[in-house]
Design a protein around this motif. Structure first.
Motif, PDB file in Angstrom:
ATOM      1  N   ALA A 200       0.839  -1.209   0.000  1.00 41.32           N
ATOM      2  CA  ALA A 200       0.000   0.000   0.000  1.00 41.32           C
ATOM      3  C   ALA A 200       0.871   1.255   0.000  1.00 41.32           C
ATOM      4  O   ALA A 200       0.466   2.305   0.466  1.00 41.32           O
ATOM      5  CB  ALA A 200      -0.928  -0.019   1.215  1.00 41.32           C
ATOM      6  N   LEU A 201       2.098   1.093  -0.521  1.00 42.76           N
ATOM      7  CA  LEU A 201       3.016   2.238  -0.606  1.00 42.76           C
ATOM      8  C   LEU A 201       2.767   3.043  -1.869  1.00 42.76           C
ATOM      9  O   LEU A 201       2.827   4.264  -1.858  1.00 42.76           O
ATOM     10  CB  LEU A 201       4.474   1.739  -0.625  1.00 42.76           C
ATOM     11  N   ASP A 202       2.491   2.308  -2.968  1.00 44.67           N
ATOM     12  CA  ASP A 202       2.445   2.965  -4.273  1.00 44.67           C
ATOM     13  C   ASP A 202       1.196   2.555  -5.050  1.00 44.67           C
ATOM     14  O   ASP A 202       1.101   1.435  -5.549  1.00 44.67           O
ATOM     15  CB  ASP A 202       3.713   2.598  -5.069  1.00 44.67           C
ATOM     16  N   PHE A 203       0.241   3.489  -5.138  1.00 43.04           N
ATOM     17  CA  PHE A 203      -0.981   3.251  -5.905  1.00 43.04           C
ATOM     18  C   PHE A 203      -0.874   3.856  -7.310  1.00 43.04           C
ATOM     19  O   PHE A 203      -1.877   4.136  -7.950  1.00 43.04           O
ATOM     20  CB  PHE A 203      -2.198   3.811  -5.154  1.00 43.04           C
ATOM     21  N   ASN A 204       0.376   4.060  -7.762  1.00 42.30           N
ATOM     22  CA  ASN A 204       0.615   4.624  -9.094  1.00 42.30           C
ATOM     23  C   ASN A 204       1.551   3.767  -9.935  1.00 42.30           C
ATOM     24  O   ASN A 204       2.143   4.258 -10.904  1.00 42.30           O
ATOM     25  CB  ASN A 204       1.161   6.047  -8.965  1.00 42.30           C
ATOM     26  N   LEU A 205       1.712   2.501  -9.554  1.00 42.88           N
ATOM     27  CA  LEU A 205       2.484   1.569 -10.381  1.00 42.88           C
ATOM     28  C   LEU A 205       1.812   1.472 -11.759  1.00 42.88           C
ATOM     29  O   LEU A 205       0.636   1.828 -11.896  1.00 42.88           O
ATOM     30  CB  LEU A 205       2.524   0.195  -9.706  1.00 42.88           C
ATOM     31  N   PRO A 206       2.540   0.988 -12.784  1.00 37.97           N
ATOM     32  CA  PRO A 206       1.944   0.927 -14.132  1.00 37.97           C
ATOM     33  C   PRO A 206       0.543   0.311 -14.167  1.00 37.97           C
ATOM     34  O   PRO A 206      -0.364   0.852 -14.808  1.00 37.97           O
ATOM     35  CB  PRO A 206       2.956   0.078 -14.911  1.00 37.97           C
ATOM     36  N   SER A 259       8.933  -0.728  -7.212  1.00 32.05           N
ATOM     37  CA  SER A 259       9.343   0.254  -8.208  1.00 32.05           C
ATOM     38  C   SER A 259       8.940  -0.217  -9.600  1.00 32.05           C
ATOM     39  O   SER A 259       9.044  -1.410  -9.898  1.00 32.05           O
ATOM     40  CB  SER A 259      10.865   0.436  -8.152  1.00 32.05           C
ATOM     41  N   PRO A 260       8.506   0.719 -10.446  1.00 30.30           N
ATOM     42  CA  PRO A 260       8.182   0.338 -11.832  1.00 30.30           C
ATOM     43  C   PRO A 260       9.396  -0.250 -12.561  1.00 30.30           C
ATOM     44  O   PRO A 260       9.240  -1.010 -13.510  1.00 30.30           O
ATOM     45  CB  PRO A 260       7.774   1.666 -12.497  1.00 30.30           C
ATOM     46  N   ASP A 261      10.598   0.078 -12.076  1.00 29.38           N
ATOM     47  CA  ASP A 261      11.823  -0.442 -12.712  1.00 29.38           C
ATOM     48  C   ASP A 261      11.883  -1.969 -12.647  1.00 29.38           C
ATOM     49  O   ASP A 261      12.571  -2.604 -13.447  1.00 29.38           O
ATOM     50  CB  ASP A 261      13.087   0.134 -12.043  1.00 29.38           C
ATOM     51  N   ASN A 262      11.183  -2.562 -11.667  1.00 29.63           N
ATOM     52  CA  ASN A 262      11.209  -4.031 -11.509  1.00 29.63           C
ATOM     53  C   ASN A 262      10.110  -4.728 -12.308  1.00 29.63           C
ATOM     54  O   ASN A 262       9.969  -5.944 -12.232  1.00 29.63           O
ATOM     55  CB  ASN A 262      11.054  -4.405 -10.027  1.00 29.63           C
ATOM     56  N   ILE A 263       9.329  -3.942 -13.046  1.00 26.91           N
ATOM     57  CA  ILE A 263       8.253  -4.512 -13.870  1.00 26.91           C
ATOM     58  C   ILE A 263       8.788  -4.685 -15.298  1.00 26.91           C
ATOM     59  O   ILE A 263       9.314  -3.736 -15.877  1.00 26.91           O
ATOM     60  CB  ILE A 263       7.033  -3.552 -13.917  1.00 26.91           C
ATOM     61  N   PRO A 264       8.668  -5.886 -15.865  1.00 28.95           N
ATOM     62  CA  PRO A 264       9.142  -6.078 -17.247  1.00 28.95           C
ATOM     63  C   PRO A 264       8.525  -5.056 -18.212  1.00 28.95           C
ATOM     64  O   PRO A 264       7.359  -4.686 -18.067  1.00 28.95           O
ATOM     65  CB  PRO A 264       8.683  -7.504 -17.580  1.00 28.95           C
ATOM     66  N   GLU A 265       9.324  -4.622 -19.187  1.00 26.63           N
ATOM     67  CA  GLU A 265       8.916  -3.553 -20.107  1.00 26.63           C
ATOM     68  C   GLU A 265       7.607  -3.858 -20.843  1.00 26.63           C
ATOM     69  O   GLU A 265       6.820  -2.960 -21.122  1.00 26.63           O
ATOM     70  CB  GLU A 265      10.026  -3.289 -21.141  1.00 26.63           C
ATOM     71  N   LEU A 327       3.529  -9.261  -9.873  1.00 28.79           N
ATOM     72  CA  LEU A 327       4.781  -9.318 -10.633  1.00 28.79           C
ATOM     73  C   LEU A 327       5.980  -8.958  -9.750  1.00 28.79           C
ATOM     74  O   LEU A 327       7.050  -9.575  -9.851  1.00 28.79           O
ATOM     75  CB  LEU A 327       4.721  -8.356 -11.827  1.00 28.79           C
ATOM     76  N   LEU A 328       5.815  -7.969  -8.878  1.00 26.41           N
ATOM     77  CA  LEU A 328       6.917  -7.555  -7.999  1.00 26.41           C
ATOM     78  C   LEU A 328       7.244  -8.657  -6.984  1.00 26.41           C
ATOM     79  O   LEU A 328       8.414  -8.902  -6.665  1.00 26.41           O
ATOM     80  CB  LEU A 328       6.565  -6.249  -7.275  1.00 26.41           C
ATOM     81  N   TYR A 329       6.211  -9.335  -6.482  1.00 22.40           N
ATOM     82  CA  TYR A 329       6.456 -10.407  -5.504  1.00 22.40           C
ATOM     83  C   TYR A 329       7.090 -11.612  -6.193  1.00 22.40           C
ATOM     84  O   TYR A 329       7.972 -12.260  -5.631  1.00 22.40           O
ATOM     85  CB  TYR A 329       5.144 -10.800  -4.831  1.00 22.40           C
ATOM     86  N   LYS A 330       6.658 -11.870  -7.419  1.00 31.16           N
ATOM     87  CA  LYS A 330       7.265 -12.958  -8.210  1.00 31.16           C
ATOM     88  C   LYS A 330       8.776 -12.729  -8.319  1.00 31.16           C
ATOM     89  O   LYS A 330       9.581 -13.642  -8.097  1.00 31.16           O
ATOM     90  CB  LYS A 330       6.615 -12.990  -9.596  1.00 31.16           C
TER      91      LYS A 330
END
Length: 380
Positions: A200-206, A259-265, A327-330
């Motif tokens: 519940a830190l970031d409600f603006n992920l992609p 972080s969005p950086d950890n989400i595949p493009e 995806l981030l937890y994966k």
């Protein structure tokens, strides 16, 4: 319907539009009932989602009991078995606010029948009447009781799995982390997380940006449910959505995990806006600082805990605000050497499994998702 979005790539868009209309109609009627003082919007929402009582199941013994004072429903296949069966602890979804044993009756019967497993569905206490950590404590307490009495239910202690969808996936992840460090109980064989909410830190992920108006879970509702679970009210919802509830140093600390950086493009091609950082508001943080506890937000657990977790199955849906939590937890699990089976419904939306066989509103994609869970269970 302005502000709402039925993406063209979603499974059966016309049917989803119908579901959205029912959802909005229910919410509007709930508001009217609340204004007239007849009942609260939440009470009405629970009533509508209740699901009707089912008759006997020819293949299952079903009984309602209590595990450590927590109501549970136990599903046991009637057929004789060569040896002890798999055990599944199931925690239902519904934003920690909605959902019941009856709501998930069809899902649990299906899991028990199709995977030939003993399923224990847990009726944890709901928010806002019972705030965090009530739901988590009930799920943990029922799990401990089950793990101490497996023989009574003919369950193999080496094959017990926790499973949940949405808020239930959050509870399954939290319980799994807590039990990972326990040497006095049988070790969990696996955890199954179906589109879980894990932070519940970031409600603006992609995925929050792309799917903000896609049913069954809108971006605003995700923050609303998290606040109701934490505090019993949704004060400061706007600040939480904007991200002003987390101190800059803490945001920096958790950046390696959230972080969005950890989400595949490939998950960003539908468009993501870089957001300007909002100003931190200390008094809002004071009211929500428990958001940083892993029992509430399992994505924030330390590596030393994640490293001990059992084999995992994660289901995500493309058109779901919570897609990126999964995806981030994966990534965190894989980075810590935990085997992960990942199943992504390209045309799925949040809540698609809970509509399984619901009043003729089943979606083929939901059945595919549920069958992927069954196949994973059979492999254990």
């Amino acid at each position: 319907l302005p502000g709402y979005d039925i993406p063209p790539g979603v499974n059966q868009p016309a049917k989803l539009r119908l579901v959205l209309t029912v959802l909005l109609g229910t919410a509007a009627l709930g508001r009217i009932l609340e204004k007239t003082g007849l009942c609260s919007q939440i009470t009405f929402g629970r009533y509508v989602r209740q699901g009707r009582k089912l008759g006997l199941d020819p293949k299952l013994f079903i009984q309602d009991v209590q595990f450590n004072k927590v109501p549970v429903r136990v599903y046991q296949p009637k057929a004789t078995s060569d040896g002890p069966r798999r055990g599944i602890l199931f925690f239902h979804g519904g934003g920690w606010v909605f959902g019941s044993l009856d709501t998930y009756e069809k899902v649990c019967r299906y899991l028990s029948r199709e995977s030939d497993s003993v399923v224990v569905s847990v009726q944890y206490r709901l928010a806002p009447e019972h705030k965090y950590p009530a739901a988590y404590e009930d799920c943990l307490s029922a799990s401990q009781h089950f793990l101490q009495h497996l023989e009574h239910y003919g369950v193999d202690p080496a094959r017990v799995t926790v499973c949940g969808d949405s808020a239930g996936g959050n509870l399954a992840a939290a319980v799994s982390q807590t039990l990972a460090g326990r040497s006095d109980l049988p070790r969990l064989r696996a955890q199954i997380l179906i589109y879980p909410g894990l932070q519940a830190l970031d409600f603006n992920l992609p995925s929050y940006q792309q799917n903000r108006g896609v049913p069954l879970l809108f971006r605003e509702r995700a923050a609303f449910f998290a606040l109701l679970y934490l505090n019993g009210d949704a004060l400061h919802m706007q600040e939480v959505l904007e991200g002003s509830h987390i101190p800059p140093d803490m945001r920096l600390k958790y950046r390696k995990w959230v972080s969005p950086d950890n989400i595949p493009e490939k998950f960003k091609v539908r468009g993501v806006k870089p957001l300007r950082p909002t100003d931190f508001i200390a008094e809002v943080y004071e009211t929500v600082k428990r958001f940083c506890e892993p029992n509430l937000c399992p994505l924030l657990a330390e590596d030393s805990v994640v490293h001990q977790l059992p084999e995992s199955f994660i289901l995500t849906c493309e058109y779901d605000v919570l897609r990126d939590d999964g995806l981030l937890y994966k990534k965190r699990l894989e980075d810590n050497g935990v085997p992960v089976t990942w199943y992504h419904l390209e045309d799925g939306f949040h809540g698609i499994i809970s509509l399984f066989n619901f009043c003729g509103l089943a979606f083929p994609s939901g059945k595919r998702g549920l069958d992927s869970v069954v196949n994973f269970l059979k492999s254990l």
